[in-house]
Design an enzyme around this catalytic site. Structure first.
Site, PDB file in Angstrom:
ATOM      1  N   TYR A  51      85.852  53.248  13.173  1.00 22.24           N
ATOM      2  CA  TYR A  51      85.646  51.760  13.345  1.00 22.24           C
ATOM      3  C   TYR A  51      84.302  52.022  14.400  1.00 22.24           C
ATOM      4  CZ  TYR A  51      85.205  47.833  16.329  1.00 22.24           C
ATOM      5  OH  TYR A  51      85.155  46.542  17.264  1.00 22.24           O
ATOM      6  N   GLN A 155      77.717  38.250  26.017  1.00 23.74           N
ATOM      7  CA  GLN A 155      77.447  37.714  24.444  1.00 23.74           C
ATOM      8  C   GLN A 155      78.331  36.949  23.802  1.00 23.74           C
ATOM      9  OE1 GLN A 155      79.482  39.487  21.932  1.00 23.74           O
ATOM     10  NE2 GLN A 155      78.163  38.550  20.337  1.00 23.74           N
ATOM     11  N   TYR A 157      79.121  35.280  19.994  1.00 26.04           N
ATOM     12  CA  TYR A 157      79.135  35.036  18.662  1.00 26.04           C
ATOM     13  C   TYR A 157      79.248  33.365  18.505  1.00 26.04           C
ATOM     14  CZ  TYR A 157      79.663  39.855  16.969  1.00 26.04           C
ATOM     15  OH  TYR A 157      79.377  41.007  16.744  1.00 26.04           O
ATOM     16  N   ARG A 192      81.794  47.627   5.497  1.00 30.27           N
ATOM     17  CA  ARG A 192      81.767  48.988   6.282  1.00 30.27           C
ATOM     18  C   ARG A 192      82.670  49.728   5.536  1.00 30.27           C
ATOM     19  NH1 ARG A 192      82.206  46.409  12.264  1.00 30.27           N
ATOM     20  NH2 ARG A 192      80.121  45.434  12.318  1.00 30.27           N
ATOM     21  N   HIS A 304      72.251  45.969  15.363  1.00 28.07           N
ATOM     22  CA  HIS A 304      73.601  46.057  15.452  1.00 28.07           C
ATOM     23  C   HIS A 304      74.266  47.662  15.177  1.00 28.07           C
ATOM     24  CE1 HIS A 304      77.004  42.905  15.972  1.00 28.07           C
ATOM     25  NE2 HIS A 304      77.977  44.095  15.976  1.00 28.07           N
ATOM     26  N   ARG A 307      75.397  48.532  11.863  1.00 30.04           N
ATOM     27  CA  ARG A 307      76.708  48.331  11.515  1.00 30.04           C
ATOM     28  C   ARG A 307      76.637  46.877  10.532  1.00 30.04           C
ATOM     29  NH1 ARG A 307      80.427  50.128  15.102  1.00 30.04           N
ATOM     30  NH2 ARG A 307      82.128  48.588  15.059  1.00 30.04           N
TER      31      ARG A 307
HETATM   32  C1  LIG Z   1      82.550  49.397  18.351  1.00 25.40           C
HETATM   33  C2  LIG Z   1      81.369  48.391  18.593  1.00 25.40           C
HETATM   34  C3  LIG Z   1      81.688  47.045  18.727  1.00 25.40           C
HETATM   35  C4  LIG Z   1      80.502  46.178  18.719  1.00 25.40           C
HETATM   36  N1  LIG Z   1      80.852  44.891  18.935  1.00 25.40           N
HETATM   37  C5  LIG Z   1      79.783  44.118  19.188  1.00 25.40           C
HETATM   38  C6  LIG Z   1      79.983  42.739  19.604  1.00 25.40           C
HETATM   39  O1  LIG Z   1      81.042  42.301  19.625  1.00 25.40           O
HETATM   40  N2  LIG Z   1      78.995  41.853  19.800  1.00 25.40           N
HETATM   41  C7  LIG Z   1      77.679  42.299  19.454  1.00 25.40           C
HETATM   42  O2  LIG Z   1      76.642  41.529  19.718  1.00 25.40           O
HETATM   43  N3  LIG Z   1      77.300  43.519  19.241  1.00 25.40           N
HETATM   44  C8  LIG Z   1      78.502  44.503  18.965  1.00 25.40           C
HETATM   45  N4  LIG Z   1      78.101  45.795  18.845  1.00 25.40           N
HETATM   46  C9  LIG Z   1      76.803  46.307  18.470  1.00 25.40           C
HETATM   47  C10 LIG Z   1      75.977  46.809  19.976  1.00 25.40           C
HETATM   48  O3  LIG Z   1      76.126  45.853  20.793  1.00 25.40           O
HETATM   49  C11 LIG Z   1      74.981  47.298  19.628  1.00 25.40           C
HETATM   50  O4  LIG Z   1      73.755  46.646  19.033  1.00 25.40           O
HETATM   51  C12 LIG Z   1      74.857  48.855  18.976  1.00 25.40           C
HETATM   52  O5  LIG Z   1      75.972  49.515  19.246  1.00 25.40           O
HETATM   53  C13 LIG Z   1      73.625  49.654  19.356  1.00 25.40           C
HETATM   54  O6  LIG Z   1      73.752  50.657  18.714  1.00 25.40           O
HETATM   55  P1  LIG Z   1      74.183  52.179  19.044  1.00 25.40           P
HETATM   56  O7  LIG Z   1      75.872  52.019  19.208  1.00 25.40           O
HETATM   57  O8  LIG Z   1      73.779  53.051  18.322  1.00 25.40           O
HETATM   58  O9  LIG Z   1      73.638  52.484  20.470  1.00 25.40           O
HETATM   59  C14 LIG Z   1      79.296  46.776  18.583  1.00 25.40           C
HETATM   60  C15 LIG Z   1      78.912  48.307  18.320  1.00 25.40           C
HETATM   61  C16 LIG Z   1      79.945  48.839  18.661  1.00 25.40           C
HETATM   62  C17 LIG Z   1      79.821  50.678  18.154  1.00 25.40           C
END
Ligand SMILES: Cc1cc2nc3c(=O)[nH]c(=O)nc-3n(C[C@H](O)[C@H](O)[C@H](O)COP(=O)(O)O)c2cc1C
Length: 410
Positions: A51, A155, A157, A192, A304, A307
């Site tokens: 995840y 942050q 949503y 995913r 993101h 993701r």
């Molecule tokens: C486990 C996980 C949960 C995340 N949840 C959110 C979220 O709730 N809101 C959001 O804006 N980005 C979320 N992100 C994205 C991160 O804010 C960010 O954009 C991203 O992890 C950056 O890439 P990196 O993991 O390669 O450093 C999430 C990322 C991960 C890994």
């Protein structure tokens, strides 16, 4: 910071403010973000590790996010006075002691109890921003109480109910949150593939497959899984009516998320939120120009972490056009793929004010909780310091594109 690595190979403590890298135990052998990822993989049930680690569809963007930084070459200045190096930067009207902060991440409670509180506390100790996700495990109030002095951002949503958005922003303001970050790259859920294969879902479903994944990691079940709040969403607990439970909060979050957020909704939020507002998920000049026109203060160039929409351009490739479109009116931050201090320096050379780090912090939480986060923040700080010394500059505002060559290592 001066170079304190002795030639004997024994590690001395590297201090940054009050932060330090661990000198004993498993963390003392953690030299980079990949080491933390390896430990996290060992500790976590597979579906939880995937995840965090995984990305959209074929994971093209996920992988290119990291390798795109490798294509950029440094153009060092060897003949340079490098004493008195500092990483202090200023953006959105406040100073930070280093040019990086912690990304918003939901679901960190699956990695470590009290994960968001820990991350915020360590960010405060380091003097860098921490962004709490709306779907975080801990609430805005818990994080504010634990880290009152931090650069705490929130942050959002966007939710269908404007009243809910307003209530969350009011709670954030009441807790002294400095900046609002509105995420725009997650209008609908991505495919995913790893999560589908593993049967990962929120709230968690118990199937023979998921039960097996948990059963083979009894250490995680004992330290993390048995905690009631590991699966919770603290910010939404007050919203779900009487007898709130983590599962109810997660279901509420899923049902209430808006599936279509346009510039009209952005304008409403801009009107409500009086402090600095950033839009997260901008990777084009066109949207950066709209952001300027709307009067937001900054953007996070982000996909993101690969993701969501697989195939999205990498953020380091998108950065120059977003910086140009911002015309000096936008604070431009960048995330997605930051694994090393050198990645941060490359992004700053190309116009970012600071970077945000995601998965390395998540894996640090899974690997060693508080000590892990302290270690990873100090490690990135130390890496930046070495790049400063070797590249030949002392202050971040001296960096410009003449320090790098694009596509030097295609
Ligand atoms: C486990 C996980 C949960 C995340 N949840 C959110 C979220 O709730 N809101 C959001 O804006 N980005 C979320 N992100 C994205 C991160 O804010 C960010 O954009 C991203 O992890 C950056 O890439 P990196 O993991 O390669 O450093 C999430 C990322 C991960 C890994």
């Amino acid at each position: 910071m001066t170079d304190t690595w002795p030639s004997t190979g024994a590690r001395t403590e590297l201090r940054w403010g009050d932060l330090r890298m661990a000198t004993s135990g498993e963390l003392s052998r953690v030299w980079d973000a990949e080491d933390l990822r390896r430990i996290a993989r060992r500790r976590l049930p597979r579906l939880i590790f995937d995840y965090v680690d995984g990305g959209g569809e074929k994971e093209i963007t996920l992988n290119h996010n990291v390798t795109a930084f490798d294509r950029i070459g440094f153009r060092p200045r060897g003949v340079a006075a490098i004493d008195g190096r500092t990483q202090t930067v200023s953006f959105l009207g406040r100073a930070s002691s280093a040019p990086f902060g912690i990304c918003p991440m939901g679901g960190l409670g699956y990695l470590c109890p009290n994960a968001d509180v820990i991350a915020a506390r360590l960010a405060a100790k380091a003097g860098i921003p921490h962004i709490l996700a709306s779907g975080a495990s801990n609430s805005i109030e818990q994080v504010a109480a634990a880290a009152p002095d931090a650069r705490r951002w929130f942050q959002l949503y966007v939710f269908r109910d404007p009243g809910l958005n307003r209530r969350l922003l009011e709670r954030a303001a009441a807790c002294g949150v400095e900046a609002l970050v509105v995420t725009t790259d997650t209008q609908i859920n991505a495919k995913r593939t790893r999560d589908f294969r593993n049967g990962f879902a929120l709230p968690m479903r118990f199937t023979p497959r998921t039960i097996y994944d948990f059963a083979v990691k009894p250490g995680w079940v004992w330290k993390v899984g048995r905690h009631h709040n590991s699966a919770g969403m603290g910010n939404l607990m007050p919203e779900v009516g009487p007898n709130p439970t983590p599962a109810k909060a997660v279901t509420y979050f899923k049902n209430e998320r808006s599936r279509s957020v346009g510039w009209e909704e952005m304008k409403l939020l801009r009107d409500i939120w009086k402090g600095p507002m950033l839009i997260k998920g901008i990777v084009t000049a066109e949207e950066a120009e709209r952001a300027v026109a709307l009067g937001v203060d900054g953007v996070v160039v982000s996909n993101h972490g690969g993701r969501n929409l697989d195939g999205t351009v990498t953020t380091i490739d998108a950065l120059p056009e977003v910086v140009a479109a911002g015309r000096g009116k936008l604070t431009v931050l960048l995330d997605s793929g930051i694994r090393k201090g050198s990645d941060v320096v490359k992004a700053l050379a190309l116009g970012a004010s600071a970077c945000l780090v995601g998965r390395p912090v998540a894996f640090a939480l899974a690997a060693a909780g508080e000590a892990g986060v302290e270690h990873v923040l100090a490690m990135i700080h130390d890496e930046i310091d070495r790049v400063q010394g070797l590249l030949g500059f002392t202050r971040m505002d001296q960096l410009d594109s003449s320090f790098v060559r694009l596509n030097a290592h295609p």
